[in-house]
Enzyme design. Structure first.
Site, short mmCIF file in Angstrom:
data_model
loop_
_atom_site.label_atom_id
_atom_site.label_comp_id
_atom_site.label_asym_id
_atom_site.label_seq_id
_atom_site.Cartn_x
_atom_site.Cartn_y
_atom_site.Cartn_z
N HIS A 22 -4.21 -0.27 4.67
CA HIS A 22 -5.31 0.22 2.43
C HIS A 22 -5.96 1.94 2.80
O HIS A 22 -5.51 2.34 2.17
CB HIS A 22 -6.95 -0.33 3.46
CG HIS A 22 -8.02 0.48 2.65
ND1 HIS A 22 -8.49 -1.06 1.20
CD2 HIS A 22 -8.43 1.18 2.45
CE1 HIS A 22 -9.44 -0.41 0.69
NE2 HIS A 22 -9.61 1.03 0.80
N GLU A 23 -5.93 2.63 4.15
CA GLU A 23 -5.87 3.95 3.47
C GLU A 23 -5.06 5.21 3.58
O GLU A 23 -4.84 6.29 3.07
CB GLU A 23 -6.95 4.59 5.55
CG GLU A 23 -7.99 3.89 5.85
CD GLU A 23 -9.20 3.93 4.32
OE1 GLU A 23 -9.09 4.96 4.17
OE2 GLU A 23 -10.06 3.35 4.49
N HIS A 26 -4.69 5.93 -0.40
CA HIS A 26 -5.21 5.96 -0.19
C HIS A 26 -4.85 7.43 -0.47
O HIS A 26 -4.47 8.37 -1.57
CB HIS A 26 -6.57 6.26 0.49
CG HIS A 26 -7.75 5.23 -0.09
ND1 HIS A 26 -8.14 4.62 -1.47
CD2 HIS A 26 -8.73 4.29 0.91
CE1 HIS A 26 -9.05 3.74 -1.89
NE2 HIS A 26 -9.16 3.61 -0.72
#
Length: 446
Positions: A22-23, A26
């Site tokens: 997920h990170e 980003h």
């Protein structure tokens, strides 16, 4: 390894993978769009391990494994040097900020697609969805749902595994409708059963949704058809052949493999009279099961089933990617439907699961093997991506809400509104976590 240790181990691995992916979404998009990251953290708290890359970004692991974050250069969060100002997050056009925020949930959806595709390319055997029992005074009993039957379709949706079938049924829980289920009873042709599910809800007295529906799933149980005859065993010596169907033993009908197997297991060293269907004719066979080695001493005759109890899922690369995308989208639809039914009151909030439930699932699937764990990881990844898109401040969806408002208004949302939203978001998230944890613990105590 104990169940508790498996749960802890499974949860740590699960969260580590999901948070990192997920990170990374980003971080990767921000890097491509020219935004500088100061820290990439898996976990919260003071780092227990860290390394810097050549761009000055600190990659670290922190001890509280409940999430992670990417800290960008941002004037709102601290002083920024003159040379870093062009790379500050807050100075980027709103479309760039939207893409960076979207990248995290999208990475979770991509992870799910890749996992599903990988598993489908591996080729997996899944147990056929088989209803072993039907409980009285339930929607299934009222519809004369046949026990000992394989489920082929639920609401027009083809199903190949027990998990597919459970999800397909759950898609319709709380619906004010009737549900057509195509089943194939053992030894019979497929037939359609119509269930009235308008009153199907989680019962107060116990927690099993499918018992409330009236069906119990278990191991596939076919006819007493012989597929393999072992050499130098009682069956071979008595003249039993591949393709024979055992109709009865000592006058007791044996319509199912389990019925036949139970009688033989209890009859070690005891002569038995078998009625066998062979080439459309009935023949009698006398056989004495021998005692199996080991503590149970059960009777065996040396035969294997002549039916397949599993389905095989095996796709090529491009088809697997397509099926993975389809499975991920289906999961999104299910989550959306579930939330809609919670909001409208068609489903009880008792159905909400939290960290304890996730840990249990992670432990059980980790113990079951790689494929089971990967499929569970994909499912939770879709859930994480979806939840992060909800318009709740503190989540990615909350930031998207502010940025979309900025697009409409032509100027950023005020700091005061964002601060107020953050407080509301914290309260809302803590409340949801508390409710989920309460019902997790309540389920454990059942």
């Amino acid at each position: 390894m104990t169940t508790a240790l498996w749960s802890i181990f499974g949860l740590l691995i699960l969260l580590g993978i999901l948070v990192t992916f997920h990170e990374w979404g980003h971080y990767w998009v921000a890097k491509k769009l020219g935004v500088k990251a100061l820290r990439f953290s898996v976990g919260f708290g003071k780092p227990i391990w860290s390394r810097y890359n050549k761009h000055g970004t600190e990659f670290c692991v922190a001890p509280i494994p409940l999430g992670g974050y990417v800290k960008f250069v941002d004037e709102r969060e601290g002083e920024v040097s003159q040379e870093d100002l062009p790379y500050a997050f807050n100075r980027q056009p709103v479309w760039k900020r939207i893409l960076i925020v979207l990248a995290g949930p999208m990475a979770n959806f991509l992870l799910a697609i890749l996992i599903y595709a990988f598993v489908f390319m591996l080729g997996i055997a899944v147990i056929k969805p088989f209803v072993t029992d039907v409980y009285p005074n339930t929607p299934a009993a009222d519809a004369n749902f046949p026990a000992k039957s394989e489920v082929l379709e639920v609401g027009g949706e083809s199903v190949k595994s027990t998990q597919d079938t459970l999800f397909a049924f759950l898609d319709h829980i709380g619906d004010d409708t009737q549900l057509d289920v195509l089943v194939k009873p053992v030894g019979q042709e497929p037939q359609t059963v119509t269930l009235n599910i308008s009153e199907w809800q989680e019962p107060e007295e116990q927690r099993d949704l499918f018992r409330a529906l009236g069906v119990d799933f278990g191991a596939y149980d076919g006819p007493a058809l012989i597929g393999v005859v072992a050499e130098d065993m009682p069956a071979a010596k008595a003249g039993l052949k591949q393709g024979d169907t055992i109709l009865s033993i000592d006058g007791v009908a044996t319509p199912y493999w389990s019925t036949m197997g139970a009688i033989i297991e209890q009859s070690a060293d005891k002569p038995l009279e078998l009625e066998v269907l062979r080439d459309q004719e009935t023949v009698s066979v006398r056989i004495t099961p021998e005692r199996r080695g080991g503590s149970d001493g059960a009777g065996v005759i040396g035969i294997g089933a002549g039916f397949q109890s599993f389905n095989t899922i095996d796709y090529g690369f491009f088809e697997a990617i397509g099926k993975g995308s389809e499975e991920t989208w289906q999961m999104v639809e299910r989550i959306t439907s579930f939330l809609g039914k919670l909001v409208t009151g068609k489903l009880s909030v008792k159905n909400i699961g939290g960290p304890v439930g996730i840990a249990q699932g992670a432990g059980q699937t980790a113990e079951a093997g790689m494929v089971a764990f990967l499929l569970y990881l994909a499912m939770i990844s879709v859930n994480l991506g979806f939840v992060n898109l909800l318009p709740i401040p503190m989540l990615d969806g909350g930031h998207l809400m502010y940025y979309l408002a900025e697009l409409v208004r032509g100027k950023p949302v005020s700091e005061r509104i964002m601060e107020l939203g953050m407080r509301v978001g914290i309260i809302l998230l803590l409340t949801l976590m508390a409710v989920a944890l309460f019902f997790d613990i309540d389920r454990l105590n059942q």
